[in-house]
Design an enzyme around this catalytic site. Sequence first.
Site, PDB file in Angstrom:
ATOM      1  N   GLU A  13       0.810  -1.219   0.000  1.00 34.69           N
ATOM      2  CA  GLU A  13       0.000   0.000   0.000  1.00 34.69           C
ATOM      3  C   GLU A  13       0.847   1.274   0.000  1.00 34.69           C
ATOM      4  O   GLU A  13       0.371   2.350   0.359  1.00 34.69           O
ATOM      5  CB  GLU A  13      -0.934  -0.025   1.205  1.00 34.69           C
ATOM      6  CG  GLU A  13      -1.916  -1.185   1.164  1.00 34.69           C
ATOM      7  CD  GLU A  13      -2.573  -1.437   2.501  1.00 34.69           C
ATOM      8  OE1 GLU A  13      -3.553  -0.735   2.798  1.00 34.69           O
ATOM      9  OE2 GLU A  13      -2.119  -2.321   3.244  1.00 34.69           O
ATOM     10  N   SER A 159      -6.480  -2.418   2.015  1.00 34.92           N
ATOM     11  CA  SER A 159      -6.724  -1.975   0.633  1.00 34.92           C
ATOM     12  C   SER A 159      -7.064  -3.123  -0.306  1.00 34.92           C
ATOM     13  O   SER A 159      -6.833  -3.045  -1.506  1.00 34.92           O
ATOM     14  CB  SER A 159      -5.523  -1.198   0.085  1.00 34.92           C
ATOM     15  OG  SER A 159      -5.344   0.006   0.783  1.00 34.92           O
ATOM     16  N   TYR A 229      -9.393   2.702  -5.590  1.00 35.67           N
ATOM     17  CA  TYR A 229      -8.515   3.849  -5.822  1.00 35.67           C
ATOM     18  C   TYR A 229      -8.554   4.401  -7.242  1.00 35.67           C
ATOM     19  O   TYR A 229      -7.791   5.297  -7.569  1.00 35.67           O
ATOM     20  CB  TYR A 229      -7.077   3.478  -5.432  1.00 35.67           C
ATOM     21  CG  TYR A 229      -6.988   3.161  -3.958  1.00 35.67           C
ATOM     22  CD1 TYR A 229      -7.165   4.149  -3.003  1.00 35.67           C
ATOM     23  CD2 TYR A 229      -6.774   1.856  -3.515  1.00 35.67           C
ATOM     24  CE1 TYR A 229      -7.123   3.859  -1.650  1.00 35.67           C
ATOM     25  CE2 TYR A 229      -6.724   1.552  -2.161  1.00 35.67           C
ATOM     26  CZ  TYR A 229      -6.899   2.569  -1.242  1.00 35.67           C
ATOM     27  OH  TYR A 229      -6.856   2.277   0.090  1.00 35.67           O
ATOM     28  N   ARG A 268     -11.673   3.972  10.627  1.00 33.87           N
ATOM     29  CA  ARG A 268     -12.832   3.782   9.756  1.00 33.87           C
ATOM     30  C   ARG A 268     -13.317   2.366  10.005  1.00 33.87           C
ATOM     31  O   ARG A 268     -12.539   1.421   9.961  1.00 33.87           O
ATOM     32  CB  ARG A 268     -12.451   3.947   8.284  1.00 33.87           C
ATOM     33  CG  ARG A 268     -13.679   4.069   7.358  1.00 33.87           C
ATOM     34  CD  ARG A 268     -13.332   3.900   5.908  1.00 33.87           C
ATOM     35  NE  ARG A 268     -13.007   2.520   5.607  1.00 33.87           N
ATOM     36  CZ  ARG A 268     -11.843   2.114   5.109  1.00 33.87           C
ATOM     37  NH1 ARG A 268     -10.870   2.974   4.868  1.00 33.87           N
ATOM     38  NH2 ARG A 268     -11.626   0.822   4.875  1.00 33.87           N
ATOM     39  N   ASP A 270     -15.829  -0.691   8.988  1.00 33.22           N
ATOM     40  CA  ASP A 270     -16.554  -1.193   7.824  1.00 33.22           C
ATOM     41  C   ASP A 270     -17.540  -2.283   8.233  1.00 33.22           C
ATOM     42  O   ASP A 270     -17.200  -3.177   9.025  1.00 33.22           O
ATOM     43  CB  ASP A 270     -15.574  -1.759   6.797  1.00 33.22           C
ATOM     44  CG  ASP A 270     -14.560  -0.725   6.325  1.00 33.22           C
ATOM     45  OD1 ASP A 270     -14.771   0.476   6.575  1.00 33.22           O
ATOM     46  OD2 ASP A 270     -13.550  -1.117   5.704  1.00 33.22           O
ATOM     47  N   GLU A 282     -14.254  -4.871   9.528  1.00 31.77           N
ATOM     48  CA  GLU A 282     -12.937  -4.569  10.082  1.00 31.77           C
ATOM     49  C   GLU A 282     -12.853  -3.113  10.509  1.00 31.77           C
ATOM     50  O   GLU A 282     -13.663  -2.276  10.105  1.00 31.77           O
ATOM     51  CB  GLU A 282     -11.829  -4.877   9.069  1.00 31.77           C
ATOM     52  CG  GLU A 282     -11.912  -4.061   7.790  1.00 31.77           C
ATOM     53  CD  GLU A 282     -10.831  -4.444   6.793  1.00 31.77           C
ATOM     54  OE1 GLU A 282     -10.023  -5.340   7.092  1.00 31.77           O
ATOM     55  OE2 GLU A 282     -10.796  -3.839   5.713  1.00 31.77           O
ATOM     56  N   ASN A 284     -10.108   0.014  10.412  1.00 37.51           N
ATOM     57  CA  ASN A 284      -8.866   0.519   9.829  1.00 37.51           C
ATOM     58  C   ASN A 284      -8.361   1.660  10.693  1.00 37.51           C
ATOM     59  O   ASN A 284      -8.983   2.730  10.748  1.00 37.51           O
ATOM     60  CB  ASN A 284      -9.111   1.002   8.397  1.00 37.51           C
ATOM     61  CG  ASN A 284      -9.441  -0.132   7.459  1.00 37.51           C
ATOM     62  OD1 ASN A 284      -8.558  -0.739   6.874  1.00 37.51           O
ATOM     63  ND2 ASN A 284     -10.724  -0.436   7.321  1.00 37.51           N
ATOM     64  N   GLY A 288      -7.586   5.766   4.750  1.00 33.42           N
ATOM     65  CA  GLY A 288      -7.067   6.563   3.651  1.00 33.42           C
ATOM     66  C   GLY A 288      -7.477   8.026   3.752  1.00 33.42           C
ATOM     67  O   GLY A 288      -8.551   8.359   4.257  1.00 33.42           O
TER      68      GLY A 288
END
Length: 319
Positions: A13, A159, A229, A268, A270, A282, A284, A288
């Site tokens: 990443e 990612s 992305y 973040r 999810d 999960e 994070n 990002g």
Amino acid sequence: MRVLLIAGGVSPEHEVSLLSAEGVLRHIPFPTDLAVIAQDGRWLLGEKALTALEAKAAPEGEHPFPPPLSWERYDVVFPLLHGRFGEDGTVQGFLELLGKPYVGAGVAASALCMDKDLSKRVLAQAGVPVVPWVAVRKGEPPVVPFDPPFFVKPANTGSSVGISRVERFQDLEAALALAFRYDEKAVVEKALSPVRELEVGVLGNVFGEASPVGEVRYEAPFYDYETKYTPGRAELLIPAPLDPGTQETVQELALKAYKVLGVRGMARVDFFLAEGELYLNELNTIPGFTPTSMYPRLFEAGGVAYPELLRRLVELALT
């Protein structure tokens, strides 16, 4: 107040981290210097770091670890490193040894959230609903107690790197081989269908605040690296079209998981929504910050502009 932003890293990443750093440097309301960890593990500083940022790649660095930095110049370090050797507690441990305040989760929470298997174990024990899964270590025969379709993932990447969707048991071996290119442990997760993917941001130390809930929609078989992305590949709906009760439940579960895993600073979180049931996918701990990233956009929808979000993250590192 002076901040050191660390970006790049040796994980797959690397490029995403540099894209995130570009956005942060543009909006952070404090004097900020950049250090880039090249893909070979060496560091770039000063103008060479900025050149790497512009190129969105740093295959080779200049300085071995630890880099010749005047750490006393910086009040806060902002590690914006995605994936292994950055988001997994390793860099956080180095900063702890230096005694430098830093943005984001601590060593234990970073390591726990990075490992999809261990974090699911802790969350399930705490009563947070998670998708059925099984861990498989490299070299051991896989025993999967549920039928396809399922997803095979490296346990310690983000990612969507190294992820496969498996429709038949005979394809499991190839999917595991791909996952084991990135980690010694993989997780096999039951695929839910039909499913909606929801995301919520959390900001704060221990007792965080939740952003509005967003939804990701896409045409690809799953939310893979390219879809995440590449502009236009995914549609981000903020706020998500949910009834108030479901939105509140998502936020409550996110805050519960945040506290259970001991996260601070930011995350973040999810979720999957399938047949009326919510499942936490999960957390994070370094989400990002690219132009298409959900985390800053979620808080912007909640009235917290990008520069203000960064200001609060830096200030949280000092408390």
